[in-house]
Each structure stands twice: as structure tokens, then as C-alpha cells.
Design a protein around this motif. Sequence first.
Motif: not given
Length: 346
Positions: A149-162, A259-271
Motif C-alpha cells: 500500500l504505497i503512494r503513486q509517486p513510489f509506484i512509479k519509482a518502483a517501476i523506474e527502479n526495476s 508505510n514509509v519503509l515500503y516506500e523507501a524499498c520502492a525508491v531503492g535506498i540503503k535502509i
Amino acid sequence: MALHGKIIFRTDGGEKIGLNHLIRCAALAEMLREQYECMLAIRVPNPSALQLVGGVFHSIISLPDAENYDGDELISHLQAGDIVVLDGIQFQTDYQKKIREHCKIVCIDDLHSHHFVADAIINHAEGILPKDYSTDEHTRFYLGARYALIRQPFIKAAIENSSQSPAGELSIASRAMIHIGGNDFHNTTQKVLSALVKTEMINEIEIVVSKMNPNISLLEDFIYANRKTAKIMLCKNLPGDELCDLMKTCRYMICAANNVLYEACAVGIKIISGHISKTQQELLHGLVAKGVVNNFGNFLTEDENNLQSRFELFMNDETTWQQLSNQKLLIDGQSPVRLFEIFNKL
């Protein structure tokens, strides 16, 4: 307006309980709003909270404050064919039974702590199984990061990050973000910030808080006192798109397991993550098992000096780059398609 009907999201968010339930309901509404009329039903809505999410919902139902949660407050707003999404530990078995007499129910859950009569349960923590729940026979389960359940900017980031390779040793190497939670009554943010500054390994730090944080003046004092040691920026009530853009400029994320933890995973960052409440523990443990985050345990009880030492070890450990590859496998950006199908099948 709506092609498929109306969804009423019943949750609360504010100074006492934080914003996580509200933000993930908004994330889900954002995924569904083109096909459903999405309404938010909330008790005494806080203006700062609505500033973050209000634009996602087609309308807001402001419910009166009360000591008990019995469902009567919501029933007068329901019509045949509606779907109600419940997100919060307060919406337990009796509440669900009363609402389900009138419409279908979807529960967003963290704890599986009571019996559910919902038609569907969404729990996006990894490692949770249907057998962990007590439910009626008709209940369907949608579990794990496939339903993030992540927000739309992070959905786009996940697709780009892939399709991108890890950033590596770029200019972001000395930038970090701290995002402990909306309220942070215990001012854990300042403890984490102080420990990070003492490492002398980070030049720029972004602190993200809500306007409801009771310790903003203390944070501002700390930032001023340490202005010559590191460049520290305090960001208040960042909307999802701005948070996502800012996160992309950082190499490290230090956050609570919300929820921000999942959103950070979508971006791609050391957590680096830890928990500040019981509801966050299972999400954290599930993601540790997936190799996408380093677990610092209970942020509330962790000593500042120990935090400093653990930060230094983490930032000197080159194997932590593997987190980024694992994050690509975990969050694929397709959860909106899967979540829409849940509602389409009800």
C-alpha cells in the motif's frame, strides 16, 4: 462519477495515533479513485492530516468524537452496494459484524489480534499466513508485498527502479534521510539525528516530520546548535511526490517500520529501520527476512551511543548494497493492479 460503485475508507489519524493508517488508506484510494468513488470517514479530522491526504478522496465524512467504536456512527452513511475499508485496531469483531450487515468489508490489518468477519484482509507484511488469522469461512486473504500500500509517486519509482542499476558511489553518498513517524512523542528523531551527526560520516541530513510533531522546537534548536557540523534540513508535512523526490537524492534512509519503509524499498535506498510500536514489528521482521533492510530493533530503548556505533558499522559495510537488488525483487510496482482485482471480485 464512479464506474464500479463507492468505497468508504473508515480510519483515523491525528496527534494521538499518528498518520500511518490514514496514509496507507490514501494510497489505496489513489489506486482505486478512477474506478470507484472514494470517501474518507474520519473522526474530527485534523487539518494537518487532511493536508497530506485529503485531495485523494472525492469527499470527507467528518464523524463526531466518542469514547466507543460500535459502528453506529458509520451506518447512516452506508448504501446498498457500498464497500467499507476498515484500517485500525479499534475496528474489531463486533464493529465488523454490524457494518457487514449493510455492505462488504475489507480490513487492512497489522496484528491479526482478534476474529475477523471481513470479506477480505489485506496485510502487506511479508511472512504472514492465513493460519495466523481467526476468520469466518468466507474471508479471503491478500498477504505480502505483492499488495504493498504505497503512494503513486513510489509506484512509479518502483517501476523506474526495476530497470536501473544501483546508484553506487555517486554524489548522494553523504546524504541521509530520517523519517521516524508523524508524531514521535518521545522525540526519537532527535536521538537518531544526534547519533548520526556524531558519526561525522554524513554531510547532509533531511529530517521529515509532520506539523503535529510536538518536538519541532527542540529539533530546530538542535539543528541550529549543530549547524557547523552538518547541513540539516527540517521538512514538515511533505506530500508523497516531494518525499519521493527528496528520498531519491539520499543514499541512506533511517525510518520506523511503517508505510514509509515500503516506500523507501520502492525508491531503492540503503535502509536502517526499527520499531516504535507493536504494530510495526511484523512488518519489520518480514522485510529483514527479505534482505531489504537492516534491523536496529526498538528505537525507543536503543542507546544513542550504541546507535552511533551501529550507524558507523552499517555505513562501512559494502555488502549492504545487496539491499538494493533485493528491493527490486520485493516491490515491482504492480500492486495497484492486484489491489483493484480484490475490489473487483467482491
